[in-house]
Scaffold this active site. Structure first.
Site, PDB file in Angstrom:
ATOM      1  N   GLY A  14       0.833  -1.211   0.000  1.00 13.96           N
ATOM      2  CA  GLY A  14       0.000   0.000   0.000  1.00 13.96           C
ATOM      3  C   GLY A  14       0.862   1.253   0.000  1.00 13.96           C
ATOM      4  O   GLY A  14       1.892   1.289   0.675  1.00 13.96           O
ATOM      5  N   ARG A  75       0.666  -4.833  -5.619  1.00 10.18           N
ATOM      6  CA  ARG A  75       0.780  -6.095  -4.893  1.00 10.18           C
ATOM      7  C   ARG A  75       0.975  -7.133  -5.986  1.00 10.18           C
ATOM      8  O   ARG A  75       0.235  -7.161  -6.964  1.00 10.18           O
ATOM      9  CB  ARG A  75      -0.474  -6.320  -4.050  1.00 10.18           C
ATOM     10  N   ASP A 106       5.861  -5.163   5.865  1.00 10.37           N
ATOM     11  CA  ASP A 106       6.573  -6.424   6.123  1.00 10.37           C
ATOM     12  C   ASP A 106       6.352  -7.472   5.039  1.00 10.37           C
ATOM     13  O   ASP A 106       7.217  -8.335   4.837  1.00 10.37           O
ATOM     14  CB  ASP A 106       6.309  -6.972   7.532  1.00 10.37           C
ATOM     15  N   ASP A 132       2.649  -0.835  11.704  1.00  7.29           N
ATOM     16  CA  ASP A 132       2.493  -2.187  12.261  1.00  7.29           C
ATOM     17  C   ASP A 132       3.743  -3.050  12.054  1.00  7.29           C
ATOM     18  O   ASP A 132       3.656  -4.273  12.068  1.00  7.29           O
ATOM     19  CB  ASP A 132       1.275  -2.868  11.614  1.00  7.29           C
ATOM     20  N   ARG A 174      -5.131  -2.044   9.011  1.00  8.12           N
ATOM     21  CA  ARG A 174      -5.096  -3.490   8.719  1.00  8.12           C
ATOM     22  C   ARG A 174      -5.394  -4.292   9.991  1.00  8.12           C
ATOM     23  O   ARG A 174      -6.428  -4.081  10.599  1.00  8.12           O
ATOM     24  CB  ARG A 174      -3.758  -3.882   8.110  1.00  8.12           C
TER      25      ARG A 174
END
Ligand code: ADP
Ligand code: F6P
Length: 323
Positions: A14, A75, A106, A132, A174
């Site tokens: 993203g 993606r 990640d 995150d 998320r």
């Protein structure tokens, strides 16, 4: 490891405000230190398909203030296969790329680790609004996204006040509730619902609203992290169980765009420069991270194994301040 002469840079996963500032820092510091810099478009997709061009000092002019990513992002399911990774490695060789700087989350680092297993040197830079990523205290885009949400809460609060309503806002993140807990505190929410904490609608939302009403409150803000979801159903339940009129707003992708804040521009600039400093010193396969407020490199496996936990004190603070 061969001497690194040519460095590729890509953005993956993203997008996040400040990614452009990071690209600019990587390209300019890279050229400053004598590297040839290549821009890889649309994440791992562009690497597999050779969508790669040389970047000059002027390729990154006038982008520091722009949201999104000039390299675009994607993606890329093909890259998750061994065949995809091998194709990417061959294409990198065609363009003479010796190392790749990956700006993303990640998932993107797992991809980078796969590249490193086939001999490509990689450095990751944390770029995601979700904050995150376990190894780093900060990810590029987080501050801008929180400020965008804050602006929305302030506006929604105006109308909630006028109508004596409850506004339920669903925010991104998320599977993580970092945006939610911070904007909950900053926006003076009556309740914050996080994926990190089990939640009971009666105890965690209905009760604080009724108790707040008994203390004289007339309008309410409830923040729901998307990792829990269901803002519309929560709003309906509030109306049914409290009699307070409620409206749900799902903020969505507005949170991903916009001009980056000073914090995001500066962090992106420092992290981009750190990525090049590591490569210049022959340090590879690391993730640039903020630790104890210092920008450092963390070995990629250690980085991916590090878990982040929600600060209980923040959760308690949000409850006390909503009294
Ligand atoms: P983020 O980097 O923001 O976490 P994603 O999880 O969508 O975003 O990952 C971005 C891209 O990284 C994916 O489309 C894929 O190409 C690659 N990727 C993600 N997970 C893996 C994995 N486990 N192994 C290899 N590559 C991965
Ligand atoms: O990781 C950033 C993020 O905006 C998350 O907060 C959200 O869950 C996800 O990406 C949305 O992804 P997409 O843009 O594919 O809908």
């Amino acid at each position: 490891m061969n001497e690194i002469k040519t460095i590729g840079v890509l953005t993956s996963g993203g997008d996040a405000p400040g990614m452009n500032a990071a690209i600019r820092a990587v390209v300019r510091t890279g050229i400053y230190h004598g590297f040839k810099m290549m821009g890889i478009r649309k994440g791992y997709n562009g690497l597999i398909h050779g969508d790669i061009t040389e970047m000059t000092l002027r390729s990154v002019s006038d982008i520091i203030h722009r949201g999104g990513t000039i390299l675009q992002t994607a993606r890329c399911p093909e890259f998750v296969t061994e065949e995809g990774v091998k194709k990417a490695i061959s294409m990198a060789k065609v363009f003479g790329i010796d190392a790749i700087v990956v700006i993303g989350g990640d998932g993107s680092y797992r991809g980078a680790r796969d590249l490193s297993k086939f001999g490509m040197s990689v450095i990751g830079i944390p770029g995601t609004i979700d904050n995150d990523i376990g190894c780093t205290e900060y990810t590029i885009g987080y501050d801008t996204a929180m400020n965008t949400v804050q602006d929305a809460i302030d506006k929604i609060r105006d109308t909630a006040y006028s109508h004596e309503r409850c506004s339920v806002l669903e925010v991104m993140g998320r599977h993580a509730g970092y945006i939610a807990i911070n904007v909950g505190i900053a926006g003076g929410a009556e309740a914050v619902v996080l994926p990190e904490k089990e939640f009971d609608i009666n105890k965690d939302i209905i009760k604080p609203i009724i108790e707040g009403r008994n203390r004289g409150k007339k309008h309410y803000v409830v923040i729901v992290a998307e990792g829990v979801g269901g803002a519309i159903e929560i709003a309906k339940a509030i109306e049914e169980k409290t009699g307070v009129e409620a409206r749900a707003t799902i903020l969505g992708h507005i949170q991903r765009g916009g001009s980056p804040t000073v914090r995001d521009r500066v962090m992106a600039s420092m992290m981009g420069a750190k990525a090049i400093e590591l490569l210049k010193n022959g340090v590879v396969n690391q993730i640039v991270s903020l630790r104890d407020n210092k920008v450092v490199g963390i070995e990629i496996n250690e980085a991916l194994d590090t878990k982040k936990t929600m600060d209980e004190d923040m959760i308690n603070l949000s409850k006390i301040l909503s009294l």
